[in-house]
Design a protein around this motif. Sequence first.
Motif, mmCIF file in Angstrom:
data_model
loop_
_atom_site.group_PDB
_atom_site.id
_atom_site.type_symbol
_atom_site.label_atom_id
_atom_site.label_comp_id
_atom_site.label_asym_id
_atom_site.label_seq_id
_atom_site.Cartn_x
_atom_site.Cartn_y
_atom_site.Cartn_z
ATOM 1 N N UNK A 25 -21.378 -11.743 26.772
ATOM 2 C CA UNK A 25 -20.907 -11.286 25.500
ATOM 3 C C UNK A 25 -19.280 -10.638 25.803
ATOM 4 N N UNK A 26 -18.848 -10.449 24.799
ATOM 5 C CA UNK A 26 -17.213 -10.050 25.020
ATOM 6 C C UNK A 26 -16.458 -11.359 24.608
ATOM 7 N N UNK A 27 -16.873 -12.592 24.884
ATOM 8 C CA UNK A 27 -16.119 -13.581 24.623
ATOM 9 C C UNK A 27 -16.855 -14.996 25.032
ATOM 10 N N UNK A 28 -16.710 -15.934 24.310
ATOM 11 C CA UNK A 28 -17.553 -17.209 24.628
ATOM 12 C C UNK A 28 -16.922 -17.713 26.064
ATOM 13 N N UNK A 29 -18.045 -18.176 26.713
ATOM 14 C CA UNK A 29 -17.983 -18.765 28.179
ATOM 15 C C UNK A 29 -17.923 -20.279 28.055
ATOM 16 N N UNK A 30 -18.102 -21.036 26.994
ATOM 17 C CA UNK A 30 -18.281 -22.465 26.921
ATOM 18 C C UNK A 30 -16.760 -22.961 27.207
ATOM 19 N N UNK A 31 -15.469 -22.295 27.400
ATOM 20 C CA UNK A 31 -14.348 -22.758 27.972
ATOM 21 C C UNK A 31 -14.189 -22.370 29.431
ATOM 22 N N UNK A 97 -18.543 -15.956 36.174
ATOM 23 C CA UNK A 97 -17.713 -16.799 35.336
ATOM 24 C C UNK A 97 -16.449 -16.766 35.974
ATOM 25 N N UNK A 98 -15.735 -18.000 35.986
ATOM 26 C CA UNK A 98 -14.273 -18.064 36.322
ATOM 27 C C UNK A 98 -13.587 -18.563 35.220
ATOM 28 N N UNK A 99 -12.367 -18.403 35.138
ATOM 29 C CA UNK A 99 -11.595 -18.929 34.063
ATOM 30 C C UNK A 99 -10.706 -20.025 34.403
ATOM 31 N N UNK A 100 -11.757 -21.225 34.695
ATOM 32 C CA UNK A 100 -11.229 -22.421 34.849
ATOM 33 C C UNK A 100 -12.125 -23.511 34.460
ATOM 34 N N UNK A 101 -11.556 -24.666 34.374
ATOM 35 C CA UNK A 101 -12.514 -25.758 34.108
ATOM 36 C C UNK A 101 -13.419 -25.968 35.268
ATOM 37 N N UNK A 102 -13.261 -25.784 36.450
ATOM 38 C CA UNK A 102 -14.264 -26.495 37.543
ATOM 39 C C UNK A 102 -15.032 -25.071 37.947
ATOM 40 N N UNK A 103 -16.233 -25.492 38.650
ATOM 41 C CA UNK A 103 -16.873 -24.487 39.155
ATOM 42 C C UNK A 103 -16.355 -24.256 40.701
ATOM 43 N N UNK A 107 -17.226 -17.473 46.165
ATOM 44 C CA UNK A 107 -17.422 -16.196 45.499
ATOM 45 C C UNK A 107 -16.181 -15.625 44.808
ATOM 46 N N UNK A 108 -15.083 -15.645 45.799
ATOM 47 C CA UNK A 108 -13.844 -14.996 45.228
ATOM 48 C C UNK A 108 -13.209 -15.776 44.242
ATOM 49 N N UNK A 109 -13.455 -16.919 43.941
ATOM 50 C CA UNK A 109 -12.813 -17.780 42.723
ATOM 51 C C UNK A 109 -13.286 -17.203 41.308
ATOM 52 N N UNK A 110 -14.371 -16.315 41.385
ATOM 53 C CA UNK A 110 -14.859 -15.899 40.064
ATOM 54 C C UNK A 110 -14.271 -14.605 39.730
ATOM 55 N N UNK A 111 -14.261 -14.514 38.215
ATOM 56 C CA UNK A 111 -13.428 -13.435 37.769
ATOM 57 C C UNK A 111 -14.482 -12.116 37.427
#
Length: 123
Positions: A25-31, A97-103, A107-111
């Motif tokens: 929630x809060x924003x879409x995570x589709x991107x 969830x991370x603000x990136x195209x790629x997974x 763990x440090x890569x996630x926001x």
Amino acid sequence: QVHLVESGGGLVQAGDSLRLSCAASGRTISSAAAGWFRQAPGKEREFVAAISRIGTPQYADSVKGRFTISRDYARNAVDLQMNSLKPEDTAVYYCAVRNSVFGSAYSSAYDYWGQGTQVTVSS
């Protein structure tokens, strides 16, 4: 800001299945890319699975062939289907969830992180 809530954990027997869900929630995570991690008592948090913005999955070797990560765009969620569960899968499972195209497997890569859901597999 993204708020993540995991659900679907529980106590099962070896060989059973569970489906975890991570609702955002809060924003879409589709991107964004998303991932699942787990942490067993006394151990470090470890990578389980990730999915890219376009749906490309990646898995830890320990769960490959048993777990499936997927997106549910309608629910703004990321799910983890876990089959053939083993006692060594017992852990608290976290979605991220991370603000990136790629997974990523790091763990440090996630926001953003959820609070976790307990999965216990008895032998």
